[in-house]
Design a protein around this motif. Sequence first.
Motif, PDB file in Angstrom:
ATOM      1  N   GLU A  29       0.695  -1.042   0.022  1.00 51.90           N
ATOM      2  CA  GLU A  29       0.004  -0.035  -0.001  1.00 51.90           C
ATOM      3  C   GLU A  29       0.855   1.204   0.093  1.00 51.90           C
ATOM      4  OE1 GLU A  29      -3.388   0.653   0.171  1.00 51.90           O
ATOM      5  OE2 GLU A  29      -3.668  -1.452  -0.614  1.00 51.90           O
ATOM      6  N   SER A  89       0.383   4.063   1.397  1.00 48.52           N
ATOM      7  CA  SER A  89       0.709   4.819   2.845  1.00 48.52           C
ATOM      8  C   SER A  89       1.409   3.825   3.628  1.00 48.52           C
ATOM      9  CB  SER A  89      -0.756   4.799   3.599  1.00 48.52           C
ATOM     10  OG  SER A  89      -1.430   3.455   3.590  1.00 48.52           O
ATOM     11  N   THR A  90       1.633   2.693   3.730  1.00 43.97           N
ATOM     12  CA  THR A  90       2.530   1.817   4.247  1.00 43.97           C
ATOM     13  C   THR A  90       4.012   2.048   3.894  1.00 43.97           C
ATOM     14  OG1 THR A  90       0.755  -0.018   4.305  1.00 43.97           O
ATOM     15  CG2 THR A  90       3.071  -0.609   5.109  1.00 43.97           C
ATOM     16  N   LEU A 132       5.150   5.475   5.020  1.00 47.88           N
ATOM     17  CA  LEU A 132       5.418   5.319   6.515  1.00 47.88           C
ATOM     18  C   LEU A 132       6.835   5.001   6.738  1.00 47.88           C
ATOM     19  CD1 LEU A 132       4.085   5.839   9.127  1.00 47.88           C
ATOM     20  CD2 LEU A 132       3.756   3.360   9.181  1.00 47.88           C
TER      21      LEU A 132
END
Lengths: 159, 159, 159
Positions: free
Chosen positions: B103, B105-106, B109
């Motif tokens: 993903e 967003s992952t 991060l």
Amino acid sequence: RRGEMAKSMQLIDNEVFRAYATYAAIVLLKMMLMSLITAYFRITRKAFANPEDTASFGKGESAKKYLRTDPDVERVRRGHLNDLENIIPFVGIGLLYALSGPELSTALLHFRIFAGARILHTLAYLIPLPQPGRGLSWAVGYSVTFSMAYRVLKTVLLL
Amino acid sequence: RRGEMAKSMQLIDNEVFRAYATYAAIVLLKMMLMSLITAYFRITRKAFANPEDTASFGKGESAKKYLRTDPDVERVRRGHLNDLENIIPFVGIGLLYALSGPELSTALLHFRIFAGARILHTLAYLIPLPQPGRGLSWAVGYSVTFSMAYRVLKTVLLL
Amino acid sequence: RRGEMAKSMQLIDNEVFRAYATYAAIVLLKMMLMSLITAYFRITRKAFANPEDTASFGKGESAKKYLRTDPDVERVRRGHLNDLENIIPFVGIGLLYALSGPELSTALLHFRIFAGARILHTLAYLIPLPQPGRGLSWAVGYSVTFSMAYRVLKTVLLL
């Protein structure tokens, strides 16, 4: 979103690339392990490189004596540097090799021999084993990378 | 020509890959910056490693005294070597991770925490900050790379 | 099988990527050559870092005297470390650059100048040539990598 995912999946669906990704991750993790082994020897041998690392042992002269080199620490560090000198070329040339379309069986042969040779090299360095154990394991890994580079240049050469 | 360009654009159109490319470039540039800082300290501390580098200070004994190690130079060099040991595995494993279809967003991060941790590590090394500042920033970066390697191996494993 | 092969062939069919693969392989092989030169000087100068490497010269004190540093060995090792610090960022940033869709002629210009500069850098280090020969060749290679990183960040930036 779907389309993007599909695109990003193309390389990773290729079996040779999956084999490359597996062995590249394994040898990079093995290289990273050297940091932990260095830290272990620095702490158990009380041999540090930075004054701020010895602050917990007290102030002034009492801490200063732990700012020193230790044969076991230096040995691990030499093994780590040797990994940088050999594993990184494997990861770079191996990527190009995997993209050059080799047979899966040939590629796996290269990757497996390299990973085995580098694990043996680390054992030979840390135990240490008598020579030519370390020298031979180094030479095997070096030759595998050289063989992959030869195929890459033969396949893609554009100067 | 058009077709080729389109092909080369596939990866770079993928958002996860663009994020990877951005952070990989940033941490590699940060690592390259260490060369300039080493040069700065070598020149201001007059501490060189090669006789030919001291030739401008005169001949014979007068130049020879600048062939020496200096604590500030050695500190930057240790920081540079630590970058090689940690940033390069991130760049290699991060590429495989970006291709494993995480993903966005992952992935962001992971990349952001790693880049932040390594910038803090350099500051902690050069200022220097008291421990465990440097140790913690090192451990955070190390854990991020390990987390990406775990996902790569879980996704692609082909031994 | 055919489909997979075709997929893996996409990148390698791109001319910019082929040029990148060619020059990345060349500079990585050049870097690997430093290991052989180090081994050559260690053996001819009889200067080793590990006790087990001197065992063939006899036991005890007679072998111990070969556990020493030698100026020629240390010079090659500094050149090798400088390669790690400069060639690896080129390989990493160059890959992203090749995928960012540059013109073939511009890409070749970057790759050729970098490879030439690093070969000159090694010659300047090993002969050694008087400064600023080595310094200039280092700066040229550094600037090429920086120029590629600038284009990568301009093209893909996703923070």
